[in-house]
Design an enzyme around this catalytic site. Structure first.
Site, PDB file in Angstrom:
ATOM      1  N   SER A   7      -9.475   1.455   3.425  1.00 33.85           N
ATOM      2  CA  SER A   7      -8.722   2.298   2.511  1.00 33.85           C
ATOM      3  C   SER A   7      -7.643   1.558   1.729  1.00 33.85           C
ATOM      4  O   SER A   7      -7.038   2.122   0.818  1.00 33.85           O
ATOM      5  CB  SER A   7      -8.060   3.433   3.300  1.00 33.85           C
ATOM      6  OG  SER A   7      -7.135   2.926   4.259  1.00 33.85           O
TER       7      SER A   7
ATOM      8  N   LYS B 210       0.836  -1.202   0.000  1.00 32.37           N
ATOM      9  CA  LYS B 210       0.000   0.000   0.000  1.00 32.37           C
ATOM     10  C   LYS B 210       0.871   1.254   0.000  1.00 32.37           C
ATOM     11  O   LYS B 210       1.911   1.298   0.670  1.00 32.37           O
ATOM     12  CB  LYS B 210      -0.914  -0.030   1.230  1.00 32.37           C
ATOM     13  CG  LYS B 210      -1.950   1.091   1.304  1.00 32.37           C
ATOM     14  CD  LYS B 210      -2.807   0.915   2.550  1.00 32.37           C
ATOM     15  CE  LYS B 210      -3.884   1.984   2.672  1.00 32.37           C
ATOM     16  NZ  LYS B 210      -4.718   1.779   3.885  1.00 32.37           N
TER      17      LYS B 210
ATOM     18  N   SER C 202      -9.685  -1.279   7.351  1.00 36.61           N
ATOM     19  CA  SER C 202      -9.146  -0.968   6.028  1.00 36.61           C
ATOM     20  C   SER C 202      -8.349  -2.075   5.363  1.00 36.61           C
ATOM     21  O   SER C 202      -7.972  -1.941   4.209  1.00 36.61           O
ATOM     22  CB  SER C 202      -8.281   0.294   6.105  1.00 36.61           C
ATOM     23  OG  SER C 202      -9.077   1.426   6.354  1.00 36.61           O
TER      24      SER C 202
END
Length: 507
Positions: free
Chosen positions: A180, A100, A204
């Protein structure tokens, strides 16, 4: 302590499966890929080329912010030469992963999904990355995300291909990928990569895992280091992996922590609590698949205990936003300075692209307000002080009492109350956000570990549904062993097909 590569192949693992080659190499799991390279059945270059090709073929998912194919292939060749020269194989040697884009990896920008950090190239890796690199993993790219990790839709207006905004779902390209850690979820779900790291503040990692048909693990806060990760809330933040099987998650966890995995338990020894409130008001496809999953576990001998936490949502709400909104400003300011980003907090905020994230900063974080109550502005600092002094301890104690009273190993519930919704500006609304995090957020606010597993595909929509188990802080090893058992009963997640989804993408 024995290093994972020194251990025999996992007990109960079918050796024929480990060494079998599918039609396409990108169908391999992390464990399967690492075994094939380790035993010289395939080369690292073959693996990396296969997944790079897959990434290029699915650019419409907006799964990646950056990919460095040349560097990945160079590392693959280097590892292949190392093995040819008689080098000892590494646990993840030559296998590609993704990370990420709020987790620092040297050689890549660390944008956190926001324009102001597009030129920030860190000089050191996030600490959680180091053991993975030492184990031989190859980071091929940084995955897309909800801007600054403040949302669950992945509808990022800053990073996307022309004409398609938002990270898209692996099974229906017109839907969200969760967030996210949106890109990490869809990259694994769409078989663009065998495993990826994300971050989890209130769901997330687990939500993107659930809606993309894969496994997402949030460890106990503090189990994995957070140094070198763009923060929201130090009290709640943790990195966590997403992969296609619990076996892969256990492998990654053992490499990051150095801990040996726990034995898979017998069904009769497992006690799972079904909290009524987390099973209420579910969409019909989610209700059907998760109740079916629960029945299968009960039929196998798992002890299912019906319990109640009447104030669970009220307690969680009193903690969730006060912590995230109040801690964010100081944590981000310190991160930007300590990591020499060359960007101030004010410059970061001025460059925010996504309207929903800009609203969070301009209406709440900057003025230091939580909102309004009976026409009066609620002071954020006071709400935070109350949350830390009273509300969070109460929430933690409530979970501890529940587990002790009913002798639970974990609680179990649908990861999200609904299927993935359409990817458009409406997906960024506070109502959509609150609905998506409803079930995963309470345990997050108590610092608990949780893991989401696939429960199946909805019959009409063809969208994945996830079911999650959560344990008390520090119970990670037991939780992962239970997840291993659950996966053996429910099966691994589905594989998406490109046919039928291309026409669904919303341009």
């Amino acid at each position: 302590m024995r290093h994972p590569v020194d251990m025999p192949e996992k007990v109960g693992t079918d050796a024929k499966r480990l060494f079998a080659q599918p039609e396409h190499l990108w169908e391999l799991t992390l464990t399967e890929a690492s075994a094939l390279v380790r035993h010289r059945r395939i080369t690292s270059r073959q693996l990396v080329e296969a997944w790079l090709s897959r990434i290029a073929d699915f650019s419409e998912l907006n799964a990646f912010i950056s990919v460095d194919a040349a560097a990945a292939l160079k590392q693959a060749d280097s590892y292949d030469h190392y093995l040819e020269a008689g080098g000892d194989p590494l646990p993840l040697g030559g296998v590609p992963i993704a990370v990420k884009d709020n987790i620092q990896v040297v050689g890549f920008a660390n944008t956190a999904g926001t324009p102001a950090l597009s030129k920030f190239f860190p000089t050191c890796n996030a600490r959680v990355i180091e053991p993975l690199l030492k184990a031989g993993a190859i980071v091929v790219g940084k995955t897309n995300m909800h801007e600054l990790a403040f949302g669950t839709s992945g509808y990022n207006t800053a990073y996307h291909i022309p004409g398609v905004i938002g990270v898209r779902n692996a099974f229906d390209h017109s839907c969200i990928a969760g967030g996210s850690s949106s890109g990490s979820g869809t990259a694994v779900g769409a078989l663009l990569i065998p495993a990826a790291l994300g971050t989890d503040t209130g769901g997330s990692v687990r939500q993107p895992g659930a809606v993309n048909g894969c496994v997402g693990f949030r460890p106990t806060v503090g189990r994995y280091p957070v140094d070198g990760i763009t923060p929201i809330s130090p009290t709640r933040d943790t990195p966590g992996p997403i992969a296609r099987s619990v076996e892969d998650i256990v492998l990654l966890d053992s490499i990051i922590t150095g801990a040996l995995p726990a034995e898979v338990p017998a069904a009769e020894s497992i006690r799972l609590g079904v909290v009524d409130q987390l099973w209420a008001d579910l969409s019909e496809p989610v209700r059907k698949l998760t109740e079916d999953a629960l029945r299968k576990l009960e039929q196998q001998g798992v002890q299912i205990v019906r319990v109640s936490m009447s104030e669970i949502f009220e307690m969680s709400h009193a903690v969730s936003m006060p912590l995230a909104l109040h801690e964010c400003r100081s944590a981000l300011t310190e991160y930007l300075s300590a990591n020499e980003t060359g960007v101030s907090f004010d410059e970061l905020v001025a460059g925010i692209s996504s309207p929903d994230v800009r609203t969070i900063f301009e209406d709440y974080i900057l003025p230091g307000r939580l909102g309004e109550l009976e026409g009066q502005s609620v002071d954020l600092e006071q709400a935070y002080a109350t949350a830390m002094k009273d509300a969070r301890p109460k929430l933690i104690q409530s979970f501890e009492f529940l587990f002790k009273e009913h002798q639970l190993d974990a609680i179990i519930h649908p990861t999200t109350p609904d299927l993935a919704i359409k990817s458009n500006p409406a997906a960024t609304s506070f109502e959509a956000f609150a609905r998506m995090i409803r079930n995963a957020d309470p345990a997050s606010n108590a610092g608990m570990p949780g893991i989401s597993l696939p429960a199946g595909l909805s019959q009409q929509e063809g969208l994945p549904v996830g079911i999650e188990i959560e344990g008390l802080p520090g119970s990670d090893a037991r939780l992962l062993s239970i997840a291993n058992f659950i996966e053996s009963i429910l099966g691994r997640g589905p594989t998406p097909t490109r046919s039928g989804v291309e026409s669904k993408i919303s341009m």
